[in-house]
Design a protein around this motif. Structure first.
Motif, PDB file in Angstrom:
ATOM      1  N   THR A 262       0.823  -1.212   0.000  1.00  0.00           N
ATOM      2  CA  THR A 262       0.000   0.000   0.000  1.00  0.00           C
ATOM      3  C   THR A 262       0.858   1.263   0.000  1.00  0.00           C
ATOM      4  OG1 THR A 262      -0.120  -0.062   2.420  1.00  0.00           O
ATOM      5  CG2 THR A 262      -1.899  -1.144   1.200  1.00  0.00           C
ATOM      6  N   VAL A 263       2.180   1.083  -0.184  1.00  0.00           N
ATOM      7  CA  VAL A 263       3.122   2.197  -0.131  1.00  0.00           C
ATOM      8  C   VAL A 263       3.588   2.616  -1.523  1.00  0.00           C
ATOM      9  CG1 VAL A 263       5.373   2.953   0.746  1.00  0.00           C
ATOM     10  CG2 VAL A 263       3.902   1.482   2.158  1.00  0.00           C
ATOM     11  N   LYS A 264       3.834   1.651  -2.382  1.00  0.00           N
ATOM     12  CA  LYS A 264       4.430   1.886  -3.692  1.00  0.00           C
ATOM     13  C   LYS A 264       3.569   2.774  -4.582  1.00  0.00           C
ATOM     14  CE  LYS A 264       5.885  -0.836  -7.745  1.00  0.00           C
ATOM     15  NZ  LYS A 264       5.993  -2.217  -8.270  1.00  0.00           N
ATOM     16  N   GLN A 265       4.229   3.626  -5.344  1.00  0.00           N
ATOM     17  CA  GLN A 265       3.544   4.431  -6.362  1.00  0.00           C
ATOM     18  C   GLN A 265       3.190   3.517  -7.527  1.00  0.00           C
ATOM     19  OE1 GLN A 265       3.018   7.833  -5.934  1.00  0.00           O
ATOM     20  NE2 GLN A 265       1.807   7.929  -7.801  1.00  0.00           N
ATOM     21  N   LEU A 266       1.928   3.443  -7.895  1.00  0.00           N
ATOM     22  CA  LEU A 266       1.477   2.479  -8.893  1.00  0.00           C
ATOM     23  C   LEU A 266       1.462   3.062 -10.304  1.00  0.00           C
ATOM     24  CD1 LEU A 266      -1.473   0.788  -6.970  1.00  0.00           C
ATOM     25  CD2 LEU A 266       0.925   0.097  -7.091  1.00  0.00           C
ATOM     26  N   ALA A 267       1.616   2.146 -11.269  1.00  0.00           N
ATOM     27  CA  ALA A 267       1.528   2.495 -12.687  1.00  0.00           C
ATOM     28  C   ALA A 267       0.638   1.468 -13.385  1.00  0.00           C
ATOM     29  CB  ALA A 267       2.924   2.544 -13.303  1.00  0.00           C
ATOM     30  N   ASP A 268       0.700   1.400 -14.707  1.00  0.00           N
ATOM     31  CA  ASP A 268      -0.238   0.571 -15.462  1.00  0.00           C
ATOM     32  C   ASP A 268       0.035  -0.923 -15.356  1.00  0.00           C
ATOM     33  OD1 ASP A 268      -1.620   2.797 -16.314  1.00  0.00           O
ATOM     34  OD2 ASP A 268      -0.440   3.007 -18.153  1.00  0.00           O
ATOM     35  N   GLU A 269       1.299  -1.332 -15.222  1.00  0.00           N
ATOM     36  CA  GLU A 269       1.666  -2.744 -15.314  1.00  0.00           C
ATOM     37  C   GLU A 269       1.324  -3.543 -14.051  1.00  0.00           C
ATOM     38  OE1 GLU A 269       3.416  -6.281 -16.879  1.00  0.00           O
ATOM     39  OE2 GLU A 269       2.708  -4.434 -17.828  1.00  0.00           O
ATOM     40  N   GLU A 270       1.197  -2.876 -12.919  1.00  0.00           N
ATOM     41  CA  GLU A 270       1.029  -3.576 -11.652  1.00  0.00           C
ATOM     42  C   GLU A 270      -0.327  -4.273 -11.521  1.00  0.00           C
ATOM     43  OE1 GLU A 270       2.282  -0.575 -11.904  1.00  0.00           O
ATOM     44  OE2 GLU A 270       4.181  -0.498 -10.820  1.00  0.00           O
ATOM     45  N   MET A 271      -0.354  -5.359 -10.723  1.00  0.00           N
ATOM     46  CA  MET A 271      -1.601  -6.055 -10.402  1.00  0.00           C
ATOM     47  C   MET A 271      -2.258  -5.311  -9.244  1.00  0.00           C
ATOM     48  SD  MET A 271      -3.719  -8.461 -11.195  1.00  0.00           S
ATOM     49  CE  MET A 271      -2.750  -9.524 -12.290  1.00  0.00           C
ATOM     50  N   LYS A 272      -3.219  -4.469  -9.591  1.00  0.00           N
ATOM     51  CA  LYS A 272      -3.793  -3.538  -8.624  1.00  0.00           C
ATOM     52  C   LYS A 272      -5.029  -4.123  -7.932  1.00  0.00           C
ATOM     53  CE  LYS A 272      -3.583  -0.700 -12.128  1.00  0.00           C
ATOM     54  NZ  LYS A 272      -2.451  -1.244 -12.914  1.00  0.00           N
ATOM     55  N   VAL A 273      -5.240  -3.676  -6.702  1.00  0.00           N
ATOM     56  CA  VAL A 273      -6.325  -4.198  -5.870  1.00  0.00           C
ATOM     57  C   VAL A 273      -7.115  -3.041  -5.273  1.00  0.00           C
ATOM     58  CG1 VAL A 273      -6.904  -5.529  -3.793  1.00  0.00           C
ATOM     59  CG2 VAL A 273      -5.020  -6.277  -5.274  1.00  0.00           C
ATOM     60  N   VAL A 274      -8.435  -3.162  -5.317  1.00  0.00           N
ATOM     61  CA  VAL A 274      -9.314  -2.308  -4.531  1.00  0.00           C
ATOM     62  C   VAL A 274      -9.862  -3.174  -3.412  1.00  0.00           C
ATOM     63  CG1 VAL A 274     -11.459  -0.989  -4.467  1.00  0.00           C
ATOM     64  CG2 VAL A 274      -9.955  -0.823  -6.465  1.00  0.00           C
TER      65      VAL A 274
END
Length: 250
Positions: A142-154
């Motif tokens: 929950t710390v990392k700055q996210l971009a398009d490639e990451e496996m994102k979670v809501v």
């Protein structure tokens, strides 16, 4: 509970290393030292440190390399390895790969992707989060700055995962799934069925799409923040360089 590693992938963006090795066996130690540690080594070390003595590894692409190293890895880390063949590793995505390990899931597993360099604190965090009816717990950055490639979670604090996909605006995400999950044995049957539905719908889908299928069915998938730690998913040579810097710190 046992360990499980998904190590069937080819990792074509890491050529020429992966001309002869599966991605999980690409060296992440000092460059030029072909005998250095791999992601499999690091993950087995983590598993051993938290007391897991049995590990299932899903193998496929260049699987002979893991079969050749099996005895040495068992001796080095004090674990018993079971290698499970994925017969479609070069054709289908990893929803099918995890489904190939469905029988081992019944023992309860800590699952780790074969391309995630991470410290043992992740496994310790997941184990500490067990209980209260939780059946599947995802390690979440929950710390990392996210971009398009990451496996994102809501994720909702009370309801758990609501969405898990790469196809999401990073601004909408709670965090990134890092590729490590604790799966209790009593979730195995439902997860296996969700994975089967997923790859039968589209064999190019990820096992995280299987998690989404579970969520859509009303199954609660929990998350656990891992804190501010150094980790990396190794997809390409830039990631590999980061992995080498991180791995030497453990």
């Amino acid at each position: 509970m046992i360990g499980m590693i998904l190590a069937a992938g080819a990792g074509r963006r890491l050529r020429p290393y992966t001309d002869t090795l599966p991605k999980a066996l690409v060296p992440v130690g000092p460059e030029g030292n072909e005998e250095s540690l791999t992601v499999v080594d690091l993950t087995l070390g983590n598993f051993a440190e938290v007391g897991l003595t049995e590990v299932a590894i899903i193998v496929g692409y260049r699987k002979e390399a893991l079969y050749e190293r099996k005895a040495a890895l068992e001796a080095k880390y004090g674990v018993t390895l079971t290698l499970i063949d994925n017969d479609k590793a070069e054709e289908w995505n990893n929803a099918y790969s995890l489904w190939c390990g469905r029988d081992a899931l019944k023992d309860g597993v800590i699952l780790a992707n074969g391309d995630t360099v991470h410290p043992v604190s992740v496994e310790k965090t997941l184990l500490a989060a067990r209980g209260d009816g939780k059946k599947i717990i995802l390690a979440l950055d929950t710390v990392k700055q996210l971009a398009d490639e990451e496996m994102k979670v809501v994720a909702d604090p009370a309801k758990g995962v609501q969405r898990i996909t790469k196809l999401m605006d990073p601004a909408d995400a709670t965090g990134e799934y890092i590729g490590v999950t604790l799966i209790e044995g009593d979730a195995a049957e439902e997860l296996a069925d969700a994975l089967k539905t997923t790859f039968e719908r589209d064999p190019d889908l990820y096992y995280e799409d299987g998690y989404q299928e579970l969520v859509n069915r009303g199954f609660k998938v929990d998350v656990e923040p891992i804190g501010d730690i150094k980790w990396v998913e190794i997809d390409n040579h830039e990631d590999l360089a980061k992995g080498r810097k991180i791995a030497c710190q453990y």
